[in-house]
Design a protein around this motif. Structure first.
Motif, mmCIF file in Angstrom:
data_model
loop_
_atom_site.group_PDB
_atom_site.id
_atom_site.type_symbol
_atom_site.label_atom_id
_atom_site.label_comp_id
_atom_site.label_asym_id
_atom_site.label_seq_id
_atom_site.Cartn_x
_atom_site.Cartn_y
_atom_site.Cartn_z
ATOM 1 N N ASN A 13 0.692 -1.223 0.093
ATOM 2 C CA ASN A 13 -0.340 0.190 -0.296
ATOM 3 C C ASN A 13 0.241 1.307 -0.212
ATOM 4 O OD1 ASN A 13 0.826 -0.042 2.530
ATOM 5 N ND2 ASN A 13 -0.468 0.622 3.507
ATOM 6 N N HIS A 39 -2.712 13.713 -1.565
ATOM 7 C CA HIS A 39 -2.985 13.169 0.073
ATOM 8 C C HIS A 39 -4.477 12.806 0.559
ATOM 9 C CE1 HIS A 39 1.485 13.093 2.457
ATOM 10 N NE2 HIS A 39 1.627 14.756 1.614
ATOM 11 N N ASP A 43 -5.337 8.981 0.883
ATOM 12 C CA ASP A 43 -6.248 8.553 2.318
ATOM 13 C C ASP A 43 -7.612 7.870 2.504
ATOM 14 O OD1 ASP A 43 -4.228 9.893 3.881
ATOM 15 O OD2 ASP A 43 -4.956 11.836 3.713
ATOM 16 N N ARG A 48 -0.186 4.668 1.435
ATOM 17 C CA ARG A 48 0.738 5.364 2.558
ATOM 18 C C ARG A 48 1.927 6.310 1.340
ATOM 19 N NH1 ARG A 48 5.072 4.251 6.126
ATOM 20 N NH2 ARG A 48 5.164 2.345 5.304
ATOM 21 N N VAL A 50 4.723 7.566 0.618
ATOM 22 C CA VAL A 50 6.168 7.430 2.015
ATOM 23 C C VAL A 50 7.482 8.205 0.712
ATOM 24 C CG1 VAL A 50 5.838 4.904 2.903
ATOM 25 C CG2 VAL A 50 6.656 5.162 -0.168
#
Length: 544
Positions: A13, A39, A43, A48, A50
């Motif tokens: 993910n 973002h 979400d 996620r 990174v």
């Protein structure tokens, strides 16, 4: 031929995001907006982020983008499931760059997700739509570039501001024309006048920096910046953009005569080489002030400053024939202090002649009247000092309120130094103004040079430049030659040393009639043009 196997998507993910903002497209989403959208999408889909990469104000037509290159180099190491971007054109606007980048990303098992463009990821129609999007991105880029260039060419043809700031000028918001900046233009005029007068470029930069002046980019003045400025024809009113030149397209800050004098000084300094002793502390080793004037009597090559250290650790300074260092001449190196003492003695003897002294005084007064009076330079210094004093007063209030930090202390020291430098410059200008305003200014300059302080580099340089063309030196004598003509035409070494025997065996009276900073008339006969002919010379006999 084997069919290329499609890379499998990474089973995680993890997500990375790439943002780019083009300076030519101010209506596009900013990097902050792109980040917020990325973002929100991550979400909403359980990813996620990174690592984020960004390139601000860099065109997508080039692959030389730091964030872009870093992302391509790291995607195979991070192995994320998805790369999040706003649109296809954020990755690039050149189809070849796009193809290369997408291949690298997909071979790393990473899927590309576009937030503002809905491209099917499965099925052949996705390939078609993606190709159309890439072509549209390149088409838009080329069309935008064409429109921008057309607008810039139009601006250039009408001498309008094209986004290039220039020290000494402002821009009229209504007409978009360059206008004179009263706060900085006087400093431009002064730097031209001082360099034409023989002042070192680094010294001019140091003074501007000490007075708190900065370039249009907010940087300190350096020799490279000053070099470009002194060769910029915009200061004589020539507007230039690419191949488009508009004479009179800008308000001239410098007259053509001064500009050409500066260009001659560039050529002269290039021919003569450095005027300073390189690699030496100025406090330890005085300037080799005869460099550029002093030549070898045996071969005509320039004499250069060198130093040597004895076994006891004491440093000695010499003038050394450049050809001898190449083993092309047998001239010995000569003690710097001895040579300069003899030259000073001869210069002092020259100033003992009242006709020579009057010639220098008349031309010096005329020169300073032209270049140092009513230029607005003194007003600019006063205005700058008022700004510094205002900043100091505000800073003192901050300190009195109890806010004391290292940054505040450093700023206080900087402002105090600027105020001191401005005070010294203002004091110097007031002295010059007093000389120019004196109804007997010629007499004032006469008195100045009559009691010339040769330890003052400025005074010494004025006398040297005014009277001296070349100084030829051997182990037994030193000869000073005057200028050949009003345009500083030089008599070559061969005229003296290969025709008619050794000039150290004879001598003639010196006749000087040209101030090197602009005058082309005989000082005592202003209406008479200078005659061209072989210059006379003065022989100073001394064991050097």
């Amino acid at each position: 031929m084997a069919r290329r196997k499609k890379a499998e998507l990474n089973d995680n993910n993890l997500a990375i995001a790439y943002y780019r903002f083009s300076s030519h497209s101010q209506n596009e989403a900013s990097i902050d907006q792109q980040r917020e959208l990325a973002h929100d999408w991550a979400d909403a889909h359980g990813f996620r982020i990174v690592k984020e990469y960004e390139d601000a104000a860099i065109s997508g037509t080039t692959e030389n983008r730091p964030g872009f290159q870093l992302m391509l180099s790291e995607v195979a190491k991070i192995r994320p499931r998805v790369l999040i971007m706003w649109k296809t054109d954020r990755l690039g606007r050149d189809k070849y760059v796009l193809a290369m980048a997408k291949r690298t990303i997909r071979e790393a098992g990473c899927e590309i997700r576009l937030l503002a463009e809905n491209i099917p990821t499965d099925g052949p129609e996705g390939v078609l739509i993606e190709g159309l999007m890439e072509s549209m991105a390149e088409y838009y880029s080329r069309q935008l570039s064409q429109n921008i260039q057309r607008g810039m060419d139009y601006n250039a043809q009408h001498a309008l501001y094209n986004g290039h700031k220039l020290f000494g000028y402002g821009v009229d918001k209504a007409t978009k024309k360059y206008v004179v900046d009263p706060d900085t233009a006087p400093f431009v005029q002064r730097m031209f006048a001082e360099y034409a007068a023989g002042k070192a470029m680094q010294d001019i930069c140091d003074e501007l920096n000490a007075q708190g002046l900065r370039t249009t980019r907010g940087a300190r003045f350096g020799v490279k910046t000053m070099n470009k400025m002194l060769q910029n024809r915009a200061y004589i009113g020539e507007y230039r953009h690419g191949d488009i030149v508009v004479d009179g397209g800008m308000p001239a800050l410098v007259d053509v005569a001064t500009f050409e004098a500066v260009q001659r000084k560039f050529a002269e300094n290039k021919r003569r080489g450095s005027q300073r002793a390189r690699g030496m502390d100025e406090n330890e080793a005085p300037r080799y002030w005869l460099t550029g004037k002093l030549c070898c009597a045996k071969c005509g090559s320039p004499m250069q400053g060198v130093s040597g250290t004895s076994k006891t650790g004491r440093t000695y300074y010499y003038y050394y024939c450049a050809a001898q260092r190449r083993h092309e001449c047998d001239m010995k190196k000569l003690r710097k202090d001895v040579i300069e003492d003899v030259a000073l003695q001869i210069l002092e003897d020259i100033l003992d002649d009242s006709e020579n002294l009057m010639s220098l005084a008349v031309d010096a007064a005329a020169y300073y009247e032209k270049n140092y009076r009513d230029t607005g330079y003194l007003d600019g210094l006063e205005a700058k000092r008022r700004d510094v004093e205002k900043s100091l007063a505000n800073l003192v209030k901050v300190i009195e309120s109890g806010v004391v930090s290292e940054t505040v202390t450093e700023r206080l020291v900087q402002l105090e130094e600027q105020k001191r430098a401005l005070g010294e410059a203002i004091e110097t200008e007031n002295v010059r103004a007093a000389l120019c305003e004196d109804e007997h200014s010629i007499r004032a300059y006469f008195e100045k040079f009559l009691h010339a302080d040769f330890s003052d580099p400025e005074v010494r340089g004025q006398v040297l430049e005014y009277f001296v063309d070349k100084i030829y030196v051997s182990e037994t004598g030193l000869m000073i030659t005057s200028w050949y003509s009003g345009d500083h035409g030089e008599v070559p070494w061969e005229v003296y040393f290969e025709e008619g025997g050794n000039p150290f065996d004879r001598g003639e009276a010196v006749k000087f009639d040209c101030f090197p900073f602009g005058s082309t008339m005989h000082a005592s006969r202003p209406s008479a043009p200078r005659a061209r002919g072989r210059c006379h010379f003065f022989v100073g006999r001394s064991h050097v």
